[in-house]
Design a protein around this motif. Structure first.
Motif, PDB file in Angstrom:
ATOM      1  N   ALA A 463       9.704  -0.680  -2.687  1.00 41.77           N
ATOM      2  CA  ALA A 463      10.279  -1.523  -1.627  1.00 41.77           C
ATOM      3  C   ALA A 463      10.600  -2.922  -2.145  1.00 41.77           C
ATOM      4  N   ILE A 464       9.853  -3.378  -3.162  1.00 31.72           N
ATOM      5  CA  ILE A 464      10.066  -4.747  -3.681  1.00 31.72           C
ATOM      6  C   ILE A 464      11.365  -4.828  -4.470  1.00 31.72           C
ATOM      7  N   GLY A 465      11.524  -3.931  -5.418  1.00 31.23           N
ATOM      8  CA  GLY A 465      12.691  -3.966  -6.292  1.00 31.23           C
ATOM      9  C   GLY A 465      12.506  -2.920  -7.382  1.00 31.23           C
ATOM     10  N   ASP A 466      13.459  -2.879  -8.318  1.00 27.03           N
ATOM     11  CA  ASP A 466      13.331  -1.910  -9.404  1.00 27.03           C
ATOM     12  C   ASP A 466      12.099  -2.238 -10.242  1.00 27.03           C
ATOM     13  N   TYR A 467      11.422  -1.210 -10.703  1.00 26.41           N
ATOM     14  CA  TYR A 467      10.249  -1.482 -11.527  1.00 26.41           C
ATOM     15  C   TYR A 467      10.079  -0.362 -12.550  1.00 26.41           C
ATOM     16  N   THR A 468       9.303  -0.692 -13.594  1.00 29.17           N
ATOM     17  CA  THR A 468       8.936   0.338 -14.562  1.00 29.17           C
ATOM     18  C   THR A 468       7.422   0.323 -14.668  1.00 29.17           C
ATOM     19  N   ILE A 469       6.852   1.429 -15.071  1.00 29.19           N
ATOM     20  CA  ILE A 469       5.392   1.461 -15.225  1.00 29.19           C
ATOM     21  C   ILE A 469       5.046   2.474 -16.314  1.00 29.19           C
ATOM     22  N   THR A 470       4.113   2.087 -17.206  1.00 28.65           N
ATOM     23  CA  THR A 470       3.672   2.997 -18.261  1.00 28.65           C
ATOM     24  C   THR A 470       2.160   3.019 -18.257  1.00 28.65           C
ATOM     25  N   ALA A 471       1.611   4.198 -18.103  1.00 25.93           N
ATOM     26  CA  ALA A 471       0.153   4.318 -18.039  1.00 25.93           C
ATOM     27  C   ALA A 471      -0.397   4.644 -19.419  1.00 25.93           C
ATOM     28  N   SER A 472      -1.585   4.109 -19.713  1.00 27.82           N
ATOM     29  CA  SER A 472      -2.245   4.430 -20.969  1.00 27.82           C
ATOM     30  C   SER A 472      -3.745   4.367 -20.721  1.00 27.82           C
ATOM     31  N   GLY A 473      -4.393   5.524 -20.695  1.00 31.44           N
ATOM     32  CA  GLY A 473      -5.826   5.575 -20.396  1.00 31.44           C
ATOM     33  C   GLY A 473      -6.102   4.994 -19.023  1.00 31.44           C
ATOM     34  N   LYS A 474      -7.007   4.001 -19.005  1.00 36.37           N
ATOM     35  CA  LYS A 474      -7.430   3.427 -17.720  1.00 36.37           C
ATOM     36  C   LYS A 474      -6.587   2.225 -17.303  1.00 36.37           C
ATOM     37  N   VAL A 534       9.732   3.459  11.066  1.00 36.14           N
ATOM     38  CA  VAL A 534      10.912   3.323  11.926  1.00 36.14           C
ATOM     39  C   VAL A 534      11.639   1.992  11.716  1.00 36.14           C
ATOM     40  N   GLU A 535      11.080   1.137  10.839  1.00 35.00           N
ATOM     41  CA  GLU A 535      11.776  -0.117  10.524  1.00 35.00           C
ATOM     42  C   GLU A 535      12.832   0.079   9.453  1.00 35.00           C
ATOM     43  N   CYS A 536      12.714   1.160   8.710  1.00 38.82           N
ATOM     44  CA  CYS A 536      13.607   1.358   7.563  1.00 38.82           C
ATOM     45  C   CYS A 536      15.021   1.683   8.033  1.00 38.82           C
ATOM     46  N   PRO A 537      16.001   0.843   7.690  1.00 35.62           N
ATOM     47  CA  PRO A 537      17.345   1.069   8.224  1.00 35.62           C
ATOM     48  C   PRO A 537      18.114   2.184   7.515  1.00 35.62           C
ATOM     49  N   THR A 538      17.653   2.568   6.316  1.00 37.67           N
ATOM     50  CA  THR A 538      18.448   3.531   5.554  1.00 37.67           C
ATOM     51  C   THR A 538      17.842   4.934   5.553  1.00 37.67           C
ATOM     52  N   GLY A 539      16.630   5.050   6.082  1.00 35.42           N
ATOM     53  CA  GLY A 539      15.969   6.356   6.036  1.00 35.42           C
ATOM     54  C   GLY A 539      15.306   6.604   4.695  1.00 35.42           C
ATOM     55  N   ALA A 540      15.192   5.567   3.853  1.00 38.78           N
ATOM     56  CA  ALA A 540      14.557   5.748   2.544  1.00 38.78           C
ATOM     57  C   ALA A 540      13.058   6.027   2.684  1.00 38.78           C
ATOM     58  N   LEU A 541      12.452   5.456   3.711  1.00 42.79           N
ATOM     59  CA  LEU A 541      11.003   5.561   3.870  1.00 42.79           C
ATOM     60  C   LEU A 541      10.625   6.685   4.831  1.00 42.79           C
ATOM     61  N   SER A 542       9.764   7.567   4.378  1.00 41.66           N
ATOM     62  CA  SER A 542       9.177   8.528   5.308  1.00 41.66           C
ATOM     63  C   SER A 542       7.676   8.542   5.022  1.00 41.66           C
ATOM     64  N   VAL A 543       6.867   8.666   6.061  1.00 45.97           N
ATOM     65  CA  VAL A 543       5.419   8.602   5.842  1.00 45.97           C
ATOM     66  C   VAL A 543       4.741   9.948   6.017  1.00 45.97           C
ATOM     67  N   HIS A 558      13.216  -5.017   2.576  1.00 48.61           N
ATOM     68  CA  HIS A 558      11.842  -5.456   2.865  1.00 48.61           C
ATOM     69  C   HIS A 558      11.465  -5.359   4.336  1.00 48.61           C
ATOM     70  N   LYS A 559      12.275  -4.650   5.101  1.00 51.29           N
ATOM     71  CA  LYS A 559      11.933  -4.554   6.531  1.00 51.29           C
ATOM     72  C   LYS A 559      10.612  -3.833   6.745  1.00 51.29           C
ATOM     73  N   CYS A 560      10.305  -2.863   5.902  1.00 51.17           N
ATOM     74  CA  CYS A 560       9.038  -2.148   6.062  1.00 51.17           C
ATOM     75  C   CYS A 560       7.862  -3.047   5.654  1.00 51.17           C
ATOM     76  N   LEU A 561       8.147  -4.116   4.910  1.00 49.92           N
ATOM     77  CA  LEU A 561       7.076  -5.033   4.505  1.00 49.92           C
ATOM     78  C   LEU A 561       6.973  -6.202   5.468  1.00 49.92           C
ATOM     79  N   ASP A 562       8.111  -6.583   6.032  1.00 48.02           N
ATOM     80  CA  ASP A 562       8.134  -7.780   6.873  1.00 48.02           C
ATOM     81  C   ASP A 562       7.826  -7.518   8.332  1.00 48.02           C
TER      82      ASP A 562
END
Ligand code: SF4
Ligand code: SF4
Length: 834
Positions: A463-474, A534-543, A558-562
């Motif tokens: 929801a914030i923006g594009d991100y990358t993540i790489t996990a290594s052990g803990k 139900v705040e998400c205007p594009t239907g991207a969020l489903s719970v 950020h409507k789902c955050l705000d």
């Protein structure tokens, strides 16, 4: 809409278009025999028939029979019946029912006008918006997002804009004032997917539904009943009756019931009792299920809905501000049209009588509102009726309130419940949540520790923006993009992966800090309540069944955050306090937004006697200035100058800087915002106003409103900008301030500060290192960020001075300071400034 007066002939009321001597201040509601039975009027010597028609009227808690005030009730609560106070002439009374037919006959013209106007309104709104939809479907060039264009233009031009229809079947946007001047019909949107009549089981929505079926084709709209899970049994029964009645007449009219996927009792157990400040139940049990039901067929996207609702201006002051057609009142994608906005209570009942519509039984027993069986907003009167008539339905909720009050150590639980104190819970929900979050720092590195997270952080991070993540052990490392900048983060997992530490590096963007905190709150507490979906205007969020943000659909709006404080309604209810040693205080904004200005002190200390009669301050500035002076200990509670104030007057001319140093020292003890800033704004940290606000909100969740914090921060920043305090403690930039070390602090102020600190800690011996402890929240370093070497130099001078006010042993690894028993902060200053 009409004025109401008594009609003695029928025992009913009359409607008039003008106010006259008989006009009632409050529109009365009809009273039925069931309510009189509940009040035990039959045992008090009254006799009355058990008729279907009403017997008398009530205005609040006063009851009237054929225009005469006959009794009132006082003191009801959930456990106790009210006291009935019969008027002297009406100790015994034989009641006849109101002649409803006769009354309706006399009101028929007014009711006809009222109904015709409402029907016209509904029809007009329906035709306007359904034809707009048709023309959008028909004319390709009309398929523009006019609403977004209006929003953009309003931002750019800073004036209200409106969508208008041109003669040639096309739409245009123009300033609202021009549209009104030119008599144009304005549109909130051109794209309504569905028309709706929302039904609540109450009399108002019942009238609106009946008006709708009379005004527009029954196949053109649908009726949705939101069943919160603790509806009154009479409301459920009425819904069934209403559904059968209209379906019999109009089989094409669609009825549906919206319900959350979980029971309301489950939520009570997971989130705690709802309250005035944590009114989660409406969002979770009513609004979210309703809007989830209104998604565009086959998609997860919210439909654009025009709903005819039963809101009336008479109902509350907040509602009085509603306009008749409002966009986004409760939800961005919903337009609310209010056919009966100006109707009064009496007119609503007249409509039900006139059209022989069923009445929710609860009204017959005296319920003013037929909401849920228990509600933070209900009155003691409503609670009394619920506990008398709907005991089994109320029991599970009442038992939860009782057990949570006991767990919370409430001594007199009965009184706690009778006085409705549970409804005012601001924090402290007495729940033992297995999830928690704490923030060790906000900036430059945002550091959070999370225990028992309900979701993975990657679930909400998109929801914030594009991100990358790489996990290594803990651990896992990643980067998130926000406002064209890239921020690195680190996640360190514990033994279990739902316990972890999160660090976001080098962040001083208040907006990003706020959003990341909201993502972390959601991650920690999300139990899939549906509310933010139900705040998400594009239907991207489903719970459901699991929380998911489709990255390809997310536009990072950020409507789902705000949508809520903390970005999550559940977090808002569960978060109590974070780890802080500082105590929240009331009245933190008692300076309004005014800072303590240099020229105010200059004028005051130059002429304290005449200052209050002649100071040029505005009416709001006077109390602000007095509060600053009290916190600086210059005046006392009666606005009289103190001994310290008199001393500062004496030294001000020669030593203004010393006076300001003393003022700031005292403010850091007495003024919440000064104390907080001194303790929390570390050396060389640059902060904006919004960042300061965010930091206070973070440290004192659920305690202060945004406005209160804003006022306090405004007052602080102005003090720093408009008085010499700022020159010593901060570097002021256009929209930020940077805390700096002040190394020219006078020896007198150092001595005063040390005595003040010792007094607060009830000691006469301390160590220099005490003042420089990481977690220290008062003392000379907190106040001025003075370097240790400079402080020690000043202490040595004080130690060797002829009028020695302290002993400083600073050699051979010692850093002890011993103070004289005979001196106080005030007398030490007197001594040193003799
Ligand atoms: S994040 Fe919070 S508000 Fe949104 S669905 Fe989860 S629990 Fe509900
Ligand atoms: S509300 Fe906005 S930020 Fe949240 S998931 Fe939907 S599109 Fe993305």
């Amino acid at each position: 809409m009409f004025k109401v007066s008594w009609d003695k002939d029928t025992g009913g009321i009359k409607l008039n278009s003008r106010v006259d001597s008989g006009t009632l201040g409050i529109s009365p509601r009809p009273v039925f025999y069931e309510e009189l039975d509940l009040l035990k009027l039959n045992e008090l010597g009254w006799s009355y028939p058990r008729s279907n028609d009403p017997l008398l009227w009530a205005c609040n808690k006063q009851y009237f029979y054929r225009g005469e005030f006959v009794f009132e009730v006082k003191g009801a609560n959930i456990y106790d019946a009210p006291t009935v106070l019969l008027q002297p002439d009406f100790q015994k009374l034989e009641l006849k029912p109101i002649d409803v037919k006769g009354m309706l006959q006399r009101c028929k013209d007014e009711m006809f006008l009222l109904e015709s106007e409402a029907i016209e309104f509904i029809r007009g709104v329906y035709v306007q918006y359904s034809s707009a939809r048709e023309s959008v479907e028909r004319v390709k060039s009309n398929r523009m997002d006019y609403e977004s264009l209006v929003a953009k233009l309003e931002k750019q031009t800073k004036q209200k804009m409106a969508i208008v229809k041109q003669d040639c079947d096309s739409f245009d946007i123009m300033p609202l004032d021009n549209a009104k001047r030119e008599g144009k019909k304005t549109y909130q949107t051109t794209n309504i997917d569905k028309f709706l009549a929302s039904f609540s089981g109450g009399k108002d929505s019942q009238v609106v539904l009946d008006l709708c079926v009379r005004a527009i084709p029954p196949s053109a709209f649908e009726v949705i009943y939101s069943d919160t899970g603790y509806e009154l049994p009479t409301s459920l029964a009425l819904y069934k009756e209403v559904e059968d009645y209209y379906k019999g007449k109009f089989p094409e009219l669609r009825f549906s019931t919206a319900r959350n996927h979980e029971t309301v009792l489950n939520y009570w157990d997971k989130i705690g009792t709802p309250s005035d400040t944590h009114r989660w139940c409406c969002s979770i049990m009513k609004t979210a299920p309703l809007y989830r039901m209104l998604k565009v067929d086959g998609t997860n996207k919210q439909a654009r809905v025009l709903t005819f609702d039963g809101v009336r201006a008479e109902e509350s002051t907040r509602r009085s501000e509603y306009v008749r057609i409002g966009k986004g009142v409760k939800h961005d994608t919903v337009i609310n049209a209010r056919p009966i906005l100006d109707w009064n209570t009496t007119e609503i009942f007249l409509y039900l009588f006139r059209h022989d519509l069923p009445i929710n039984e609860a009204y017959r027993h005296g319920k003013a509102r037929v909401g849920c069986v228990i509600c933070p907003y209900s009155s003691s009167w409503d609670d009394m009726i619920s506990n008398t008539l709907y005991k089994p339905e109320l029991a599970p909720f009442l038992s939860r309130i009782i057990s949570s009050a006991k767990k919370g150590g409430i001594k007199d639980v009965d009184d706690y419940i009778k006085d409705r104190k549970w409804k005012f819970r601001a924090g402290g929900n007495f729940l033992e949540s297995d999830s928690s979050i704490s923030f060790a720092s906000i900036t430059p590195n945002l550091k959070a520790s999370i225990l028992g997270a309900k979701q993975k952080i990657e679930t909400w991070l998109p929801a914030i923006g594009d991100y990358t993540i790489t996990a290594s052990g803990k651990t896992a490392r990643g980067e998130v993009k926000f406002n064209n900048a890239i921020y690195s983060f680190l996640i360190e997992y514990g033994e279990r992966s739902n316990n972890f530490k999160f660090t976001l590096y080098n962040v001083n963007d208040a907006q990003l800090i706020k959003l990341i905190k909201r993502v972390l709150h959601k991650t920690t507490f999300c139990i899939k309540c549906e509310a933010c979906e139900v705040e998400c205007p594009t239907g991207a969020l489903s719970v459901l069944p699991d929380v998911k943000i489709e990255r390809s659909k997310c536009i990072h709006c950020h409507k789902c955050l705000d949508f809520h404080d903390y970005g999550c309604i559940v977090a808002n209810s569960l978060i109590l306090t974070t780890n802080t040693n500082m105590k929240a205080k009331s009245g933190i904004d008692r300076y309004n937004t005014f800072g303590l200005r240099g020229d105010w002190i200059d004028m005051y200390l130059s002429d304290t006697e005449n200052y209050w009669g002649n100071n040029g301050l505005g009416t709001k500035q006077v109390p602000a200035m007095q509060n600053w002076l009290k916190d600086a200990e210059i005046i006392d509670g009666k606005n009289e100058i103190t001994k310290l104030g008199k001393l500062l007057v004496q030294i001000y001319q020669d030593r203004p800087q010393l006076v300001w140093e003393i003022i700031w020292i005292n403010l850091t003890y007495n003024s919440f915002v000064a104390q907080w800033f001194a303790a929390r704004a570390k050396n060389n940290i640059t902060v904006t106003k919004s960042l300061l606000m965010e930091m206070i909100q973070n440290e004192f969740p659920n305690i202060y409103s945004d406005r209160t914090i804003k006022n306090a921060v405004d007052a602080l920043i102005r003090t720093l900008k408009e008085s010499p305090v700022g020159e010593y403690t901060v570097l002021v930039q256009a929209d930020s301030i940077t805390r700096i070390a002040y190394n020219d602090l006078s020896e007198e102020a150092i001595a005063y500060s040390i005595y003040r600190y010792a007094e607060a800690h009830k000691t006469k011996m301390l160590r220099v290192s005490d003042l420089y402890r990481q977690d220290e929240e008062s003392g000379v370093y907190v106040e001025f960020r003075t370097d240790k070497s400079n402080l020690e130099k000043a202490l040595r001078t004080l130690n060797s001075s002829s009028n020695r006010v302290l002993v400083a042993e600073l050699n051979m690894g010692l850093d002890h300071i011993t103070l004289r028993d005979d001196l106080t902060p005030l007398t030490v200053l007197e001594e040193l400034t003799k």
